[in-house]
Scaffold this motif. Structure first.
Motif, mmCIF file in Angstrom:
data_model
loop_
_atom_site.group_PDB
_atom_site.id
_atom_site.type_symbol
_atom_site.label_atom_id
_atom_site.label_comp_id
_atom_site.label_asym_id
_atom_site.label_seq_id
_atom_site.Cartn_x
_atom_site.Cartn_y
_atom_site.Cartn_z
ATOM 1 N N GLN A 171 17.842 11.078 -12.932
ATOM 2 C CA GLN A 171 18.483 10.557 -14.130
ATOM 3 C C GLN A 171 19.886 11.138 -14.301
ATOM 4 O O GLN A 171 20.803 10.459 -14.743
ATOM 5 N N ARG A 172 20.051 12.423 -13.929
ATOM 6 C CA ARG A 172 21.373 13.045 -14.059
ATOM 7 C C ARG A 172 22.371 12.439 -13.078
ATOM 8 O O ARG A 172 23.543 12.263 -13.405
ATOM 9 N N THR A 173 21.916 12.111 -11.866
ATOM 10 C CA THR A 173 22.845 11.639 -10.844
ATOM 11 C C THR A 173 23.021 10.123 -10.855
ATOM 12 O O THR A 173 24.118 9.626 -10.604
ATOM 13 N N ARG A 174 21.954 9.391 -11.179
ATOM 14 C CA ARG A 174 22.034 7.923 -11.129
ATOM 15 C C ARG A 174 21.940 7.265 -12.502
ATOM 16 O O ARG A 174 22.277 6.095 -12.656
ATOM 17 N N GLY A 175 21.439 8.005 -13.459
ATOM 18 C CA GLY A 175 21.504 7.555 -14.844
ATOM 19 C C GLY A 175 20.494 6.520 -15.276
ATOM 20 O O GLY A 175 20.494 6.096 -16.422
ATOM 21 N N ARG A 176 19.587 6.100 -14.396
ATOM 22 C CA ARG A 176 18.650 5.042 -14.795
ATOM 23 C C ARG A 176 17.233 5.450 -14.441
ATOM 24 O O ARG A 176 16.938 5.815 -13.305
ATOM 25 N N LEU A 177 16.347 5.367 -15.433
ATOM 26 C CA LEU A 177 14.934 5.669 -15.253
ATOM 27 C C LEU A 177 14.170 4.855 -16.288
ATOM 28 O O LEU A 177 14.590 4.771 -17.445
ATOM 29 N N PRO A 178 13.067 4.206 -15.898
ATOM 30 C CA PRO A 178 12.295 3.426 -16.885
ATOM 31 C C PRO A 178 11.891 4.287 -18.071
ATOM 32 O O PRO A 178 11.600 5.483 -17.931
ATOM 33 N N ALA A 179 11.843 3.676 -19.248
ATOM 34 C CA ALA A 179 11.577 4.421 -20.483
ATOM 35 C C ALA A 179 10.243 5.161 -20.432
ATOM 36 O O ALA A 179 10.131 6.296 -20.905
ATOM 37 N N GLY A 180 9.220 4.527 -19.856
ATOM 38 C CA GLY A 180 7.915 5.178 -19.791
ATOM 39 C C GLY A 180 7.931 6.431 -18.945
ATOM 40 O O GLY A 180 7.316 7.440 -19.298
ATOM 41 N N TRP A 181 8.648 6.383 -17.820
ATOM 42 C CA TRP A 181 8.756 7.567 -16.983
ATOM 43 C C TRP A 181 9.611 8.640 -17.649
ATOM 44 O O TRP A 181 9.330 9.830 -17.516
ATOM 45 N N GLN A 182 10.659 8.228 -18.352
ATOM 46 C CA GLN A 182 11.471 9.208 -19.090
ATOM 47 C C GLN A 182 10.604 9.976 -20.072
ATOM 48 O O GLN A 182 10.660 11.210 -20.159
ATOM 49 N N ARG A 183 9.805 9.245 -20.844
ATOM 50 C CA ARG A 183 8.942 9.871 -21.843
ATOM 51 C C ARG A 183 7.937 10.800 -21.183
ATOM 52 O O ARG A 183 7.724 11.925 -21.641
ATOM 53 N N TRP A 184 7.342 10.336 -20.076
ATOM 54 C CA TRP A 184 6.347 11.150 -19.384
ATOM 55 C C TRP A 184 6.958 12.447 -18.873
ATOM 56 O O TRP A 184 6.391 13.529 -19.060
ATOM 57 N N ALA A 185 8.115 12.365 -18.217
ATOM 58 C CA ALA A 185 8.751 13.564 -17.664
ATOM 59 C C ALA A 185 9.152 14.539 -18.763
ATOM 60 O O ALA A 185 8.974 15.753 -18.631
ATOM 61 N N GLN A 186 9.666 14.009 -19.858
ATOM 62 C CA GLN A 186 10.085 14.882 -20.956
ATOM 63 C C GLN A 186 8.886 15.597 -21.562
ATOM 64 O O GLN A 186 8.944 16.799 -21.847
ATOM 65 N N GLU A 187 7.796 14.872 -21.779
ATOM 66 C CA GLU A 187 6.617 15.489 -22.382
ATOM 67 C C GLU A 187 5.983 16.513 -21.452
ATOM 68 O O GLU A 187 5.415 17.508 -21.912
#
Length: 409
Positions: free
Chosen positions: A208-224
């Motif tokens: 996400q830092r280098t390419r800036g795009r990640l599906p919302a569900g995966w973003q939420r999962w990784a953050q949690e």
């Protein structure tokens, strides 16, 4: 692990009736890993087990991926790549453990659980541009909004006699085509699985830092996973209960209730009995201009509710409204009796000092604040708990017990 050694066996150990097109299956996995490199470690950790019993593909909780040779023959590589990602998503999202926390009545219907889990996964995959076979489950088929968790979808999923079975790695119930826990090819245990989840979440964050795009569900999962959300109400309640138990742990002698051994002495000597006093509590409320009344009321309600449960109430609880000065001091029995006066600068040291200078000195001081305040230079002679309101509240000194109160959670 590649799992190639298992590719020519069925789940029962006999040769598969239709020989698995291993090159096509592994080409699909390579395509999935190349397109979504943050999932590569998890994808290549799956051990392949050919099986005529599995309808399409499925996983068990040991990270073994059961594959129907006929399904591989009939499915294009692009769609097989999507199914690879779908199946590993069940394991990464720990669906089998989450299913185990459902009410017993829901666990008895693994088909509905599986459908709800597929809805949680597939809306992310489709939004990410991945191809999936026809007949896939999506939230819209049940009139549900995308982006939800399977636990929220489950009540709206009707009873369905037939649906794809993704195995015990999804819904938690062992399928007939699965190997036993200790049988068959290599397994991944809970510790290694958790390490794979964390490694994948960190790879997602780097992507996400280098390419800036990640599906919302995966973003939420990784953050949690990397930054688990703490239930602040439970944390605050636990801190107050623990402090109350600590303060009430002291004992003293009293003659108001004579010892039960006194009659044995014939009334000539009156012995005192031991008592365990209830603690006195002061709640210092930051009423400076930066504080929101809704969050303050929520946190104050939690504190006073816990105090009532442990038997501390009435004149044993003092509430001090404070910005740079103490505006009101009241002994209250309910939150509605609190007047939150103030609105100026912020200095919680004033409120703490006023609380400790009261004729009936508190054993516990709870400070409800956004953290933008100076703190005492040294530890006061009581338990001090800071309920910091807002995720960005500055950290107080290390000796202050801290609970973060997240508005809206």
């Amino acid at each position: 692990m590649d799992g190639a050694a298992a590719d020519d066996r069925t789940a029962g150990g006999a040769p598969a009736h239709v020989r698995l097109d291993r090159a096509k299956l592994l080409a699909a996995r390579y395509r999935a890993a190349e397109a979504r490199p943050y999932l590569a470690s998890a994808l290549y950790a799956l051990t392949v087990v050919p099986s005529d019993g599995v309808p399409t593909m499925g996983v068990d909780r040991h990270w073994r991926c059961y594959v129907s040779p006929a399904f591989v023959d009939a499915t294009p590589v692009a769609e097989l790549a999507g199914v690879w990602i779908h199946e590993v998503a069940h394991l990464l999202r720990d669906h089998h453990a989450r299913a185990g926390r459902l009410p017993a009545s829901e666990q008895r219907d693994p088909v509905r659980v599986n459908i709800a889990q597929d809805c949680e996964i597939n809306d992310d995959l489709l939004a990410d541009g991945l191809a999936l076979p026809e007949g896939r489950m999506e939230p819209r088929l049940f009139g549900l909004a995308a982006g939800g968790m399977f636990e929220a979808y489950l009540p709206s999923i009707p009873a369905t006699p037939h649906a794809p079975d993704c195995g015990s790695g999804a819904h938690g119930t062992a399928a007939p085509w699965e190997l036993g826990g200790s049988a068959g090819p290599a397994r991944i245990g809970p510790v290694e699985a958790e390490a794979l989840r964390r490694q994948t979440a960190q790879a997602m964050r780097a992507h996400q830092r280098t390419r800036g795009r990640l599906p919302a569900g995966w973003q939420r999962w990784a953050q949690e996973l990397l930054e688990p959300t703490v239930d602040w109400r439970r944390a605050l309640s636990g801190a107050v209960r623990e402090a109350a138990a600590w303060a009430g742990g002291a004992v003293d002698y009293t003659y108001r209730r004579p010892s039960r051994r006194t009659p044995a002495l014939g009334g000539r000597v009156v012995l005192p009995s031991l008592r365990r006093p209830l603690p006195r509590v002061a709640i210092v409320v930051d009423t400076s201009g930066s504080m929101g009344e809704e969050e303050l009321a929520a946190a104050l309600g939690e504190v006073t509710g816990v105090l009532r449960e442990v038997g501390v109430r009435g004149n044993r609880v003092a509430v001090l409204a404070c910005d740079a000065d103490v505006h009101t001091v009241a002994r209250v029995t309910s939150v509605e009796q609190v007047t939150l006066a103030g609105g100026g600068g912020t200095d919680m040291r004033v409120g703490i000092r006023a609380a400790l200078g009261a004729p009936e000195r508190p054993n516990i001081v709870v400070v409800l604040t956004d953290g933008y305040t100076p703190w005492p230079d040294e530890t006061p002679s009581c338990r001090l708990i800071a309920a910091l309101i807002g995720a960005d509240a500055p950290q107080p000194p290390a000796w202050v017990e801290t609970v973060r109160v997240l508005p809206g959670s």
